[in-house]
Enzyme design. Sequence first.
Site, PDB file in Angstrom:
ATOM      1  N   GLU A   1       1.498  -0.211  -5.163  1.00  0.00           N
ATOM      2  CA  GLU A   1       0.633   0.915  -5.497  1.00  0.00           C
ATOM      3  C   GLU A   1       1.527   2.140  -5.650  1.00  0.00           C
ATOM      4  O   GLU A   1       1.911   2.780  -4.662  1.00  0.00           O
ATOM      5  CB  GLU A   1      -0.410   1.142  -4.394  1.00  0.00           C
ATOM      6  CG  GLU A   1      -1.364   2.284  -4.708  1.00  0.00           C
ATOM      7  CD  GLU A   1      -2.267   2.644  -3.542  1.00  0.00           C
ATOM      8  OE1 GLU A   1      -3.370   3.150  -3.789  1.00  0.00           O
ATOM      9  OE2 GLU A   1      -1.872   2.414  -2.381  1.00  0.00           O
TER      10      GLU A   1
ATOM     11  N   ASP B   1       0.825  -1.200   0.000  1.00  0.00           N
ATOM     12  CA  ASP B   1       0.000   0.000   0.000  1.00  0.00           C
ATOM     13  C   ASP B   1       0.862   1.252   0.000  1.00  0.00           C
ATOM     14  O   ASP B   1       1.846   1.345   0.738  1.00  0.00           O
ATOM     15  CB  ASP B   1      -0.896  -0.016   1.249  1.00  0.00           C
ATOM     16  CG  ASP B   1      -1.917   1.090   1.269  1.00  0.00           C
ATOM     17  OD1 ASP B   1      -2.713   1.176   0.320  1.00  0.00           O
ATOM     18  OD2 ASP B   1      -1.920   1.872   2.244  1.00  0.00           O
TER      19      ASP B   1
END
Length: 547
Positions: A248, A205
């Site tokens: 990401e 993330d």
Amino acid sequence: MKLTNTSDVWWKNAVVYCLDVETYADSNGDGHGDFRGLTQRIDHLHKLGVTCLWLMPFYPSPDRDDGYDITDFYGVDPRLGTLGDFVEFMRTARDRGIRVIADLVVNHTSDQHPWFTESRSSKDSAKRDWYVWADEPPEDGPQGVVFPDQETSLWQLDEPTGQYYLHRFYHYQPDLNVANPEVRDEIVRIMGFWMELGLSGFRVDAVPFLLETDGQLDAANLPDPHDYLCDLRAFLNRRNGESVLLGEVNLPYTDAMKFFGNAKGVGDELTMCFDFIGMQQMYLSLARQDSGALARSLTERPKPPRDAHWATFVRNHDELTLDKLTEYERKEVFAAFGPDKDMQLYDRGLRRRLPSMLDGDQRRIRMVYSLLFALPGTPVLFYGEEIGMAENLAAEGRLAVRTPMQWDTGVNGGFSTADAKALPGPVVEGKFSPKHVNVAQQQRDPESLLAWIRLLVERYRDCPELAWGEFQVLDVDEPAVLAHRCDADGTVVAVHNLSDADVEFKLPMKDFARLEDLLQDGTTKVLKSGTAKIALPPYGCRWFRAT
């Protein structure tokens, strides 16, 4: 291509499917999806052709940010089951040939995590340096509020100690100090723990924020943050050489490339990066009914290191971000697919799913998913895309697209028998409700979107050239058409009409004799001129194998 070669680098032609356990299938009627429910639905994923399942956070959490505010990195949220349920799910997924990766959310914790409770207890706390503290918000610190509708600063005053802590996201998510060796060691332990339970890697993330050192007093003396990402990859490889880090990284291509690493041209950091630029340019092309923007981004997209890959997607679990478009381009997409202010978020994205953005036009929806599987990169599906689920704008913010999975026409779409108030979010209503859009009906219908996605998955797996081949955009002198070819041991060509008009064009196919259709029956001859005459209906698409 030899399967013995491609299977070693399985992620290059994987089919990744993202889901939130909490919104997928409820086994005990308490309103929350759980691992037992997911396990009983594993055959749906197997029949779809999913080869890798990406789990959104399932760890214990106050659930203020849909599970991304974590209080224990080593457990399962009690609402979703137990570690035993998780292991049983992993065994069942492995039995069906499905690998599993999970969100690695270590940029921050919940402010209720025991680490932060100890850190904020005193300036002399042993865990004080596990987070980023400052007497005053530094002028040279991180800039840009991620959630402007909720936060006004990246620093929060902690009154008992009189210092500010950094939070790149919400104020109840204090940032971990990844520059601290103890924190780095703990992150490795977390990864190792879940790998021992069977995970094949992690979706990392907010990678750029994870490596950020701006504003730290000793920033100039800190090691290169990319060295840390390299260390994580090395640890992963030591524990399981076929594991992946899917990152990401929403940055321009030049900056995103740095996160692959480049050790001897192989790549020693992230295994895959999401192609945010290509996704945004695709929506611009769809809005304009002109392939130019998408074609340019694909041509400009750098080639990643040898064993690395781009991950492609139509949408993910967050807002459909359009932040890399110009203001004028963003307005074009808003006007086409989300004209109402309630459909937009943060002035940079849309909180809608594709079917509603395209007004349920099945021709256009199917063409877009054909693009997803035909373009170079690893396709990533968000749960419910295979049946054409839409959003519920009654849900707050990004939660509009994280509604309960629609299995049948029963209570709550077959997701749960609980009262609707107990569900993690409202079920979709209107023409995209479970009454009209669900798995049970579509799995019996050979003309359904589900059947189409299954066909695309099957053909994609049959065509390793799409994932492994040399990519080239073809000039067909028709602005609405994106035509491209991928060459490896063989050649696969795909053509897509992004407009609502019939088109006819000449496809350059020198050195080939014919084109065999892959999505329908038929063969097209290549003329002596070295071209093939192709006709496409509005929003039509065809894949060919050239021989």
